[in-house]
Design a protein around this motif. Structure first.
Motif, PDB file in Angstrom:
ATOM      1  N   VAL A 167       0.869  -1.174   0.000  1.00  0.00           N
ATOM      2  CA  VAL A 167       0.000   0.000   0.000  1.00  0.00           C
ATOM      3  C   VAL A 167       0.909   1.229   0.000  1.00  0.00           C
ATOM      4  O   VAL A 167       1.752   1.367   0.891  1.00  0.00           O
ATOM      5  N   TYR A 168       0.740   2.104  -0.978  1.00  0.00           N
ATOM      6  CA  TYR A 168       1.588   3.296  -0.986  1.00  0.00           C
ATOM      7  C   TYR A 168       1.030   4.324  -0.014  1.00  0.00           C
ATOM      8  O   TYR A 168      -0.125   4.747  -0.136  1.00  0.00           O
ATOM      9  N   GLY A 169       1.847   4.712   0.960  1.00  0.00           N
ATOM     10  CA  GLY A 169       1.423   5.700   1.946  1.00  0.00           C
ATOM     11  C   GLY A 169       1.983   7.070   1.612  1.00  0.00           C
ATOM     12  O   GLY A 169       3.193   7.282   1.689  1.00  0.00           O
ATOM     13  N   ASN A 170       1.107   7.978   1.252  1.00  0.00           N
ATOM     14  CA  ASN A 170       1.535   9.329   0.866  1.00  0.00           C
ATOM     15  C   ASN A 170       1.544  10.243   2.093  1.00  0.00           C
ATOM     16  O   ASN A 170       0.811  11.224   2.164  1.00  0.00           O
ATOM     17  N   LEU A 171       2.399   9.877   3.060  1.00  0.00           N
ATOM     18  CA  LEU A 171       2.471  10.645   4.304  1.00  0.00           C
ATOM     19  C   LEU A 171       3.345  11.883   4.110  1.00  0.00           C
ATOM     20  O   LEU A 171       4.534  11.773   3.800  1.00  0.00           O
ATOM     21  N   TYR A 177       4.305  15.438   6.261  1.00  0.00           N
ATOM     22  CA  TYR A 177       4.150  16.159   7.514  1.00  0.00           C
ATOM     23  C   TYR A 177       3.715  17.597   7.229  1.00  0.00           C
ATOM     24  O   TYR A 177       3.907  18.107   6.112  1.00  0.00           O
ATOM     25  N   PRO A 178       3.091  18.254   8.203  1.00  0.00           N
ATOM     26  CA  PRO A 178       2.527  19.598   7.942  1.00  0.00           C
ATOM     27  C   PRO A 178       3.516  20.593   7.354  1.00  0.00           C
ATOM     28  O   PRO A 178       3.134  21.425   6.537  1.00  0.00           O
ATOM     29  N   GLN A 179       4.797  20.523   7.739  1.00  0.00           N
ATOM     30  CA  GLN A 179       5.781  21.478   7.232  1.00  0.00           C
ATOM     31  C   GLN A 179       6.713  20.845   6.195  1.00  0.00           C
ATOM     32  O   GLN A 179       7.782  21.374   5.906  1.00  0.00           O
ATOM     33  N   ASP A 180       6.308  19.713   5.639  1.00  0.00           N
ATOM     34  CA  ASP A 180       7.127  19.004   4.657  1.00  0.00           C
ATOM     35  C   ASP A 180       7.322  19.868   3.416  1.00  0.00           C
ATOM     36  O   ASP A 180       6.358  20.383   2.845  1.00  0.00           O
ATOM     37  N   ASP A 181       8.580  20.037   2.993  1.00  0.00           N
ATOM     38  CA  ASP A 181       8.842  20.853   1.806  1.00  0.00           C
ATOM     39  C   ASP A 181       9.354  20.012   0.635  1.00  0.00           C
ATOM     40  O   ASP A 181      10.012  20.524  -0.271  1.00  0.00           O
ATOM     41  N   THR A 182       9.051  18.713   0.647  1.00  0.00           N
ATOM     42  CA  THR A 182       9.394  17.872  -0.495  1.00  0.00           C
ATOM     43  C   THR A 182       8.722  18.438  -1.745  1.00  0.00           C
ATOM     44  O   THR A 182       7.520  18.699  -1.740  1.00  0.00           O
ATOM     45  N   PRO A 183       9.470  18.650  -2.843  1.00  0.00           N
ATOM     46  CA  PRO A 183       8.875  19.222  -4.054  1.00  0.00           C
ATOM     47  C   PRO A 183       7.714  18.383  -4.587  1.00  0.00           C
ATOM     48  O   PRO A 183       7.735  17.146  -4.498  1.00  0.00           O
ATOM     49  N   THR A 192      -1.952  -0.874  -6.338  1.00  0.00           N
ATOM     50  CA  THR A 192      -3.303  -0.393  -6.642  1.00  0.00           C
ATOM     51  C   THR A 192      -3.937   0.340  -5.469  1.00  0.00           C
ATOM     52  O   THR A 192      -4.955   1.006  -5.632  1.00  0.00           O
ATOM     53  N   THR A 193      -3.334   0.214  -4.279  1.00  0.00           N
ATOM     54  CA  THR A 193      -3.938   0.745  -3.063  1.00  0.00           C
ATOM     55  C   THR A 193      -3.099   1.895  -2.524  1.00  0.00           C
ATOM     56  O   THR A 193      -1.887   1.752  -2.350  1.00  0.00           O
ATOM     57  N   PHE A 194      -3.755   3.017  -2.260  1.00  0.00           N
ATOM     58  CA  PHE A 194      -3.060   4.240  -1.844  1.00  0.00           C
ATOM     59  C   PHE A 194      -3.706   4.771  -0.577  1.00  0.00           C
ATOM     60  O   PHE A 194      -4.931   4.871  -0.492  1.00  0.00           O
ATOM     61  N   ASP A 195      -2.858   5.116   0.382  1.00  0.00           N
ATOM     62  CA  ASP A 195      -3.348   5.586   1.681  1.00  0.00           C
ATOM     63  C   ASP A 195      -2.895   7.020   1.929  1.00  0.00           C
ATOM     64  O   ASP A 195      -1.735   7.368   1.713  1.00  0.00           O
ATOM     65  N   THR A 196      -3.822   7.830   2.401  1.00  0.00           N
ATOM     66  CA  THR A 196      -3.530   9.221   2.744  1.00  0.00           C
ATOM     67  C   THR A 196      -4.448   9.638   3.895  1.00  0.00           C
ATOM     68  O   THR A 196      -5.111   8.804   4.507  1.00  0.00           O
ATOM     69  N   ALA A 197      -4.467  10.918   4.215  1.00  0.00           N
ATOM     70  CA  ALA A 197      -5.350  11.472   5.246  1.00  0.00           C
ATOM     71  C   ALA A 197      -5.466  12.962   4.994  1.00  0.00           C
ATOM     72  O   ALA A 197      -4.545  13.579   4.442  1.00  0.00           O
ATOM     73  N   ASP A 198      -6.575  13.536   5.424  1.00  0.00           N
ATOM     74  CA  ASP A 198      -6.748  14.971   5.193  1.00  0.00           C
ATOM     75  C   ASP A 198      -5.667  15.785   5.903  1.00  0.00           C
ATOM     76  O   ASP A 198      -5.211  16.817   5.403  1.00  0.00           O
ATOM     77  N   ILE A 199      -5.186  15.294   7.061  1.00  0.00           N
ATOM     78  CA  ILE A 199      -4.192  16.063   7.812  1.00  0.00           C
ATOM     79  C   ILE A 199      -2.787  15.951   7.222  1.00  0.00           C
ATOM     80  O   ILE A 199      -1.920  16.769   7.530  1.00  0.00           O
ATOM     81  N   TYR A 200      -2.536  14.975   6.380  1.00  0.00           N
ATOM     82  CA  TYR A 200      -1.189  14.812   5.832  1.00  0.00           C
ATOM     83  C   TYR A 200      -0.830  16.006   4.955  1.00  0.00           C
ATOM     84  O   TYR A 200      -1.405  16.203   3.880  1.00  0.00           O
ATOM     85  N   GLY A 201       0.150  16.787   5.423  1.00  0.00           N
ATOM     86  CA  GLY A 201       0.505  17.996   4.688  1.00  0.00           C
ATOM     87  C   GLY A 201      -0.604  19.021   4.713  1.00  0.00           C
ATOM     88  O   GLY A 201      -0.603  19.948   3.901  1.00  0.00           O
ATOM     89  N   MET A 202      -1.547  18.870   5.656  1.00  0.00           N
ATOM     90  CA  MET A 202      -2.727  19.758   5.731  1.00  0.00           C
ATOM     91  C   MET A 202      -3.357  19.885   4.344  1.00  0.00           C
ATOM     92  O   MET A 202      -3.351  20.930   3.708  1.00  0.00           O
ATOM     93  N   GLY A 250       9.347  17.182  11.160  1.00  0.00           N
ATOM     94  CA  GLY A 250       8.270  16.258  11.488  1.00  0.00           C
ATOM     95  C   GLY A 250       8.654  14.808  11.370  1.00  0.00           C
ATOM     96  O   GLY A 250       8.128  13.951  12.071  1.00  0.00           O
ATOM     97  N   GLY A 251       9.551  14.463  10.453  1.00  0.00           N
ATOM     98  CA  GLY A 251       9.892  13.069  10.264  1.00  0.00           C
ATOM     99  C   GLY A 251      10.623  12.453  11.432  1.00  0.00           C
ATOM    100  O   GLY A 251      10.497  11.269  11.718  1.00  0.00           O
ATOM    101  N   ARG A 252      11.445  13.242  12.115  1.00  0.00           N
ATOM    102  CA  ARG A 252      12.238  12.722  13.228  1.00  0.00           C
ATOM    103  C   ARG A 252      11.439  12.837  14.518  1.00  0.00           C
ATOM    104  O   ARG A 252      11.618  13.727  15.324  1.00  0.00           O
TER     105      ARG A 252
END
Length: 313
Positions: free
Chosen positions: A5-9, A11-17, A34-44, A221-223
């Motif tokens: 499952v690909y997790g598109n986590l 963090y709120p201040q993540d600056d990954t392009p 085929t399965t992707f996981d996210t959340a509304d709070i991920y990266g706001m 956020g990652g650490r």
């Protein structure tokens, strides 16, 4: 669903392009995820937006899209939790950002002690009947609440299909009660922190500075404290390195061994894997469909030892 499952986590201040994130999502599709996981709070909301962009145009019937509700996404008491008001206002935003007309698995991100469970389940039942949601999930709910939710789901005809716990060869807390309870109720597990935020990849070495650009050096956020629990203990990192020969003998990397170990458990339907580069995902996805012999599982336990493995929170 796919075992990986690909997790598109994010963090709120993540600056990954954006292009890096989009490339990883598309890379997941390239290896058959085929399965992707996210959340509304991920990266706001950013994670959902990017997932919608990356998967636009993909055949909808080939995708299982999972998102979550419940974490704080706005100020005040109505901007969080599992109240009817927050769920109904949140689901429409998630649908819009994901660019779809239904969510395959909508997960209650954490148990909300301030909202009656009857209200939560009644609201999810309404979403299922409306067609906005196909299935319901939970993440890190207490066993007694899982049991009650399952009872109400049957009464309300809500397909409650999965629970999402943290689970890895180092963190085995769900095994004691959650897995058995969910097995009895017909609820599968989609696990996260499979690699303990990178600790089980073997890239962190005892007595050596952490690699530049790794999650261990990410102060945005990652650490987190969960990761520092392992990184601050040279003994833990030493024993993780002792797993490397076992992985090599099995034709696996340490990361692949950790993923395959989680997927070995019969209660686990899928393992959430993240990536900062598409090639990481390509590599780790090869763990799917790789059974591990009982002797190997026993040797892993011997190396890690009961004092390192966490069995209770």
């Amino acid at each position: 669903m796919s075992e990986i499952v690909y997790g598109n986590l994010l963090y709120p201040q993540d600056d990954t392009p954006d292009e890096t994130v989009l490339g990883c999502i598309r890379g997941a599709r390239d290896v058959g995820v085929t399965t992707f996981d996210t959340a509304d709070i991920y990266g706001m909301f950013r994670s959902e937006n990017l997932l919608g962009r990356a998967l636009a145009g993909e055949p909808r019937e080939e995708l299982v899209l999972c998102t979550k509700v419940g974490m704080p996404t706005a100020g005040g008491p109505n901007g969080r939790g599992l109240s009817r008001k927050h769920i109904l206002e949140s689901v429409d935003g998630s649908l819009r950002r994901l660019r779809v007309d239904h969510i395959d698995v909508y997960t209650a991100h954490r148990y909300d002690p301030e909202t009656p469970i009857e209200e939560v389940m009644w609201t999810f039942a309404e979403l299922v009947r409306s067609g906005k949601v196909l299935y319901m999930g939970m993440s890190e709910w207490p066993v007694e609440s899982i049991t009650e939710a399952s009872r109400l789901a049957q009464e309300l005809h809500v397909p409650l299909v999965c629970h999402m716990p943290r689970y890895s060869m180092l963190w085995r807390v769900p095994e004691s009660e959650v897995f058995k309870t969910c097995d009895d109720l017909g609820i599968g597990q989609i696990t996260y922190f499979t690699l303990e935020q990178g600790v089980l990849t073997g890239k962190y070495l005892p007595g050596v500075d952490w690699p530049a650009g790794s999650r261990g050096t990410d102060l945005k956020g990652g650490r987190g404290p969960l990761m520092r629990h392992w990184l601050d203990a040279d003994d833990a990192l030493t024993r993780i390195q002792r797993l490397a020969p076992l992985a090599e003998d099995s034709g696996l990397s340490l990361a692949q061994l950790a993923v395959a170990w989680v997927l070995q458990h019969p209660s686990v339907a899928g393992a959430v894997i993240g990536a900062s580069r598409p090639e990481q995902l390509h590599h780790n996805a090869e763990a799917s469909g790789r059974p591990l012999e009982a002797d190997l599982m026993s040797r892993i336990d011997q190396i890690l030892g009961g004092d390192l493995i966490v069995h209770s929170a």
